[in-house]
Scaffold this motif. Structure first.
Motif, PDB file in Angstrom:
ATOM      1  N   LEU A 142      22.913  49.922  55.541  1.00 13.09           N
ATOM      2  CA  LEU A 142      23.578  48.637  55.778  1.00 13.09           C
ATOM      3  C   LEU A 142      23.821  47.874  54.482  1.00 13.09           C
ATOM      4  CD1 LEU A 142      24.693  46.516  57.793  1.00 13.09           C
ATOM      5  CD2 LEU A 142      22.362  45.605  57.931  1.00 13.09           C
ATOM      6  N   GLY A 143      22.830  47.811  53.616  1.00 11.51           N
ATOM      7  CA  GLY A 143      22.990  47.099  52.353  1.00 11.51           C
ATOM      8  C   GLY A 143      24.075  47.708  51.485  1.00 11.51           C
ATOM      9  N   VAL A 144      24.123  49.017  51.425  1.00 13.88           N
ATOM     10  CA  VAL A 144      25.164  49.715  50.660  1.00 13.88           C
ATOM     11  C   VAL A 144      26.535  49.360  51.206  1.00 13.88           C
ATOM     12  CG1 VAL A 144      26.182  52.000  50.216  1.00 13.88           C
ATOM     13  CG2 VAL A 144      23.741  51.641  49.851  1.00 13.88           C
ATOM     14  N   GLN A 145      26.681  49.421  52.522  1.00 10.75           N
ATOM     15  CA  GLN A 145      27.989  49.126  53.108  1.00 10.75           C
ATOM     16  C   GLN A 145      28.402  47.680  52.889  1.00 10.75           C
ATOM     17  OE1 GLN A 145      28.818  50.615  57.020  1.00 10.75           O
ATOM     18  NE2 GLN A 145      27.886  52.604  56.563  1.00 10.75           N
ATOM     19  N   LEU A 146      27.478  46.758  52.967  1.00 12.47           N
ATOM     20  CA  LEU A 146      27.823  45.358  52.727  1.00 12.47           C
ATOM     21  C   LEU A 146      28.208  45.129  51.272  1.00 12.47           C
ATOM     22  CD1 LEU A 146      25.154  43.600  54.949  1.00 12.47           C
ATOM     23  CD2 LEU A 146      27.633  43.683  55.329  1.00 12.47           C
ATOM     24  N   GLU A 147      27.487  45.738  50.345  1.00 11.58           N
ATOM     25  CA  GLU A 147      27.852  45.615  48.931  1.00 11.58           C
ATOM     26  C   GLU A 147      29.211  46.273  48.668  1.00 11.58           C
ATOM     27  OE1 GLU A 147      26.657  43.820  46.576  1.00 11.58           O
ATOM     28  OE2 GLU A 147      24.644  43.315  47.267  1.00 11.58           O
ATOM     29  N   PHE A 148      29.470  47.414  49.318  1.00 13.47           N
ATOM     30  CA  PHE A 148      30.752  48.091  49.150  1.00 13.47           C
ATOM     31  C   PHE A 148      31.882  47.228  49.727  1.00 13.47           C
ATOM     32  CE2 PHE A 148      34.085  51.028  50.652  1.00 13.47           C
ATOM     33  CZ  PHE A 148      34.453  51.581  49.434  1.00 13.47           C
ATOM     34  N   LEU A 149      31.666  46.661  50.896  1.00  8.62           N
ATOM     35  CA  LEU A 149      32.638  45.753  51.508  1.00  8.62           C
ATOM     36  C   LEU A 149      32.933  44.597  50.560  1.00  8.62           C
ATOM     37  CD1 LEU A 149      34.123  44.731  54.196  1.00  8.62           C
ATOM     38  CD2 LEU A 149      32.041  43.407  54.546  1.00  8.62           C
ATOM     39  N   TRP A 150      31.886  44.004  49.999  1.00  5.74           N
ATOM     40  CA  TRP A 150      32.064  42.877  49.084  1.00  5.74           C
ATOM     41  C   TRP A 150      32.824  43.313  47.832  1.00  5.74           C
ATOM     42  CZ3 TRP A 150      32.374  38.092  50.024  1.00  5.74           C
ATOM     43  CH2 TRP A 150      32.331  37.150  48.998  1.00  5.74           C
ATOM     44  N   SER A 151      32.514  44.511  47.365  1.00  7.59           N
ATOM     45  CA  SER A 151      33.220  45.050  46.204  1.00  7.59           C
ATOM     46  C   SER A 151      34.707  45.230  46.501  1.00  7.59           C
ATOM     47  CB  SER A 151      32.593  46.396  45.809  1.00  7.59           C
ATOM     48  OG  SER A 151      33.341  47.004  44.781  1.00  7.59           O
ATOM     49  N   GLU A 152      35.017  45.791  47.655  1.00  6.93           N
ATOM     50  CA  GLU A 152      36.431  45.940  48.036  1.00  6.93           C
ATOM     51  C   GLU A 152      37.125  44.583  48.125  1.00  6.93           C
ATOM     52  OE1 GLU A 152      37.566  49.833  50.540  1.00  6.93           O
ATOM     53  OE2 GLU A 152      36.648  48.238  51.736  1.00  6.93           O
ATOM     54  N   LEU A 153      36.428  43.621  48.731  1.00  4.69           N
ATOM     55  CA  LEU A 153      37.027  42.291  48.880  1.00  4.69           C
ATOM     56  C   LEU A 153      37.265  41.611  47.538  1.00  4.69           C
ATOM     57  CD1 LEU A 153      35.135  40.930  52.014  1.00  4.69           C
ATOM     58  CD2 LEU A 153      37.571  41.489  51.835  1.00  4.69           C
ATOM     59  N   ASN A 154      36.504  41.977  46.538  1.00  2.21           N
ATOM     60  CA  ASN A 154      36.649  41.353  45.218  1.00  2.21           C
ATOM     61  C   ASN A 154      37.525  42.150  44.268  1.00  2.21           C
ATOM     62  OD1 ASN A 154      35.006  38.776  44.724  1.00  2.21           O
ATOM     63  ND2 ASN A 154      33.771  40.017  46.107  1.00  2.21           N
ATOM     64  N   THR A 155      38.063  43.250  44.720  1.00  5.43           N
ATOM     65  CA  THR A 155      38.953  44.054  43.871  1.00  5.43           C
ATOM     66  C   THR A 155      40.300  44.200  44.572  1.00  5.43           C
ATOM     67  OG1 THR A 155      37.929  46.106  44.708  1.00  5.43           O
ATOM     68  CG2 THR A 155      37.090  45.231  42.632  1.00  5.43           C
ATOM     69  N   GLY A 156      40.556  45.313  45.196  1.00  3.73           N
ATOM     70  CA  GLY A 156      41.864  45.586  45.791  1.00  3.73           C
ATOM     71  C   GLY A 156      42.291  44.639  46.896  1.00  3.73           C
ATOM     72  N   TYR A 157      41.325  43.967  47.522  1.00  2.28           N
ATOM     73  CA  TYR A 157      41.660  43.077  48.639  1.00  2.28           C
ATOM     74  C   TYR A 157      41.454  41.599  48.293  1.00  2.28           C
ATOM     75  CZ  TYR A 157      41.941  47.279  51.453  1.00  2.28           C
ATOM     76  OH  TYR A 157      42.300  48.495  51.947  1.00  2.28           O
ATOM     77  N   LYS A 158      41.247  41.300  47.034  1.00  4.42           N
ATOM     78  CA  LYS A 158      40.932  39.926  46.637  1.00  4.42           C
ATOM     79  C   LYS A 158      42.073  38.949  46.928  1.00  4.42           C
ATOM     80  CE  LYS A 158      38.995  37.133  42.910  1.00  4.42           C
ATOM     81  NZ  LYS A 158      38.957  36.020  43.790  1.00  4.42           N
ATOM     82  N   ALA A 159      43.244  39.214  46.401  1.00  3.51           N
ATOM     83  CA  ALA A 159      44.352  38.258  46.522  1.00  3.51           C
ATOM     84  C   ALA A 159      44.850  38.126  47.960  1.00  3.51           C
ATOM     85  CB  ALA A 159      45.499  38.662  45.605  1.00  3.51           C
ATOM     86  N   ARG A 160      44.971  39.232  48.658  1.00  9.78           N
ATOM     87  CA  ARG A 160      45.587  39.156  49.992  1.00  9.78           C
ATOM     88  C   ARG A 160      44.602  38.951  51.129  1.00  9.78           C
ATOM     89  NH1 ARG A 160      47.335  45.447  49.810  1.00  9.78           N
ATOM     90  NH2 ARG A 160      45.238  46.196  50.040  1.00  9.78           N
ATOM     91  N   VAL A 161      43.293  39.110  50.881  1.00  7.58           N
ATOM     92  CA  VAL A 161      42.309  38.910  51.945  1.00  7.58           C
ATOM     93  C   VAL A 161      41.273  37.857  51.536  1.00  7.58           C
ATOM     94  CG1 VAL A 161      40.558  40.001  53.410  1.00  7.58           C
ATOM     95  CG2 VAL A 161      42.617  41.267  52.811  1.00  7.58           C
TER      96      VAL A 161
END
Length: 181
Positions: A113-132
């Protein structure tokens, strides 16, 4: 519908068996707050620790509940492994591979769970930052937060059909005692 909501909020699911390996373990970084009595509360606390408001968190969580019932080990039925959605956000194809690589680099299973949440946060702060993420951070509307995550991050086949379900899940998240400010 009520059972799905209840299952998601308690972190249980009868939709599919969890993959082998631990579903919740220690955090992979000191900023990961996995406190809570079940996966839903842990997801909420993690996102709250990242500075999101309860409305913003609920918009994201309504989607995660629809995708996985907060079960990080759940795997979607599909024809080929990479076609199968996996985990909290039902990552597929290259995104699933990226999750698996991220977990391996952390020395943890992809079902953590911790890995997935950190990965989700990483995605949100990179490729999905501007549009999400930027749109969610600027919003105080539950509907907007839910729909932006649905339309720009999850992108299921039936977006219109998923809107009322995911918004309902998001509204229910806000009714939880642990989601109150």
């Amino acid at each position: 519908f009520a059972k799905t909501v209840a299952d998601g909020l308690t972190g249980t699911s009868t939709a599919a068996p969890a993959a082998s390996g631990p579903s919740c373990s220690s955090a992979i970084s000191s900023s990961t707050d996995l406190s809570g009595n079940d996966n839903a509360e842990k997801v909420f606390n993690f996102l709250k620790g990242k500075g999101l408001t309860p409305i913003q968190i609920a918009g994201i969580m309504g989607n995660l509940q629809a995708e996985s019932g907060f079960n990080p080990g759940i795997e979607e039925k599909g024809t080929a492994r990479k076609d199968k959605g996996y985990g909290l956000a039902q990552w597929t194809f290259g995104r699933r591979t990226n999750l698996e690589n991220y977990a391996a680099a952390a020395g943890k299973p992809a079902s953590d769970l911790g890995v997935q949440l950190e990965f989700l946060w990483s995605e949100l702060n990179t490729g999905y930052k501007a549009r999400v993420l930027d749109v969610i951070l600027a919003s105080s509307s539950l509907e907007e937060c839910t729909y932006v995550f649905l339309e720009k991050f999850e992108v299921p086949a039936d977006i219109a059909g998923n809107k009322p379900i995911r918004l309902g899940f998001a509204q229910n998240i806000l009714n939880q005692s642990w989601a109150k400010e």
